[in-house]
Design an enzyme around this catalytic site. Structure first.
Site: not given
Length: 161
Positions: A31-32
């Site tokens: 995830a970012y």
């Protein structure tokens, strides 16, 4: 800080010449925290956790960019996961030897089901540019921004698949 030199190809899952069900792949969840700059967290098989900061590509080919990785704890991963932007990417990565290189085949799950990439990392840009991809790949998407994992997390499945 490392320099990452890699190329990426889109793959039709039906053309993969390996029996994936018989292989042990790594289950990745990533995830970012930020898309600009690119700051990503990744879980590998739910056992190891990494925070990565990626630089911009060195040129328009998209082959070369800087990358800094830091191991983090499971608790840090879970806390940071609550602060992410976009979609969480889930995929299984299979690794295969290819002479002096290693092929990494990513098979995506969830919203990105059906998407498959082949990635190969190289010690130099010259070797990356001279590499001949296997005949079962569809096309080189290294320089196509919508095929980065960050873009997949932000925008979902590319429209021109």
């Amino acid at each position: 800080m490392n320099t990452e030199i890699e190329r990426k190809w889109l793959v039709d899952r039906d053309s993969i010449p390996y029996e994936l069900e018989a292989l042990r792949g790594e289950r990745l969840c990533q995830a970012y925290i930020s898309f600009s700059p690119t700051i990503r967290i990744r879980s590998i098989n739910g056992e190891s956790f990494v925070l990565t900061v990626k630089g911009c590509p060195a040129n328009s080919s998209g082959i070369e960019r800087t990358e800094y990785e830091l191991n983090i704890s499971k608790g840090e991963f879970e806390a940071l996961l609550k602060k992410t932007e976009g979609r969480v990417i889930e995929k299984t990565r299979y690794k295969f030897p290819d002479g002096k290189y290693t092929r990494e085949l990513d098979v995506f799950h969830g919203e990105l089901e059906g998407l498959c990439y082949l990635e190969v990392e190289f010690p130099s840009v010259a070797e990356a540019e001279g590499y001949i991809a296997p005949n079962w790949v569809k096309r080189d998407v290294t320089a196509e921004g919508e095929y980065t994992n960050g873009s997949l997390a932000r925008s979902g499945m590319p429209k021109n698949i």
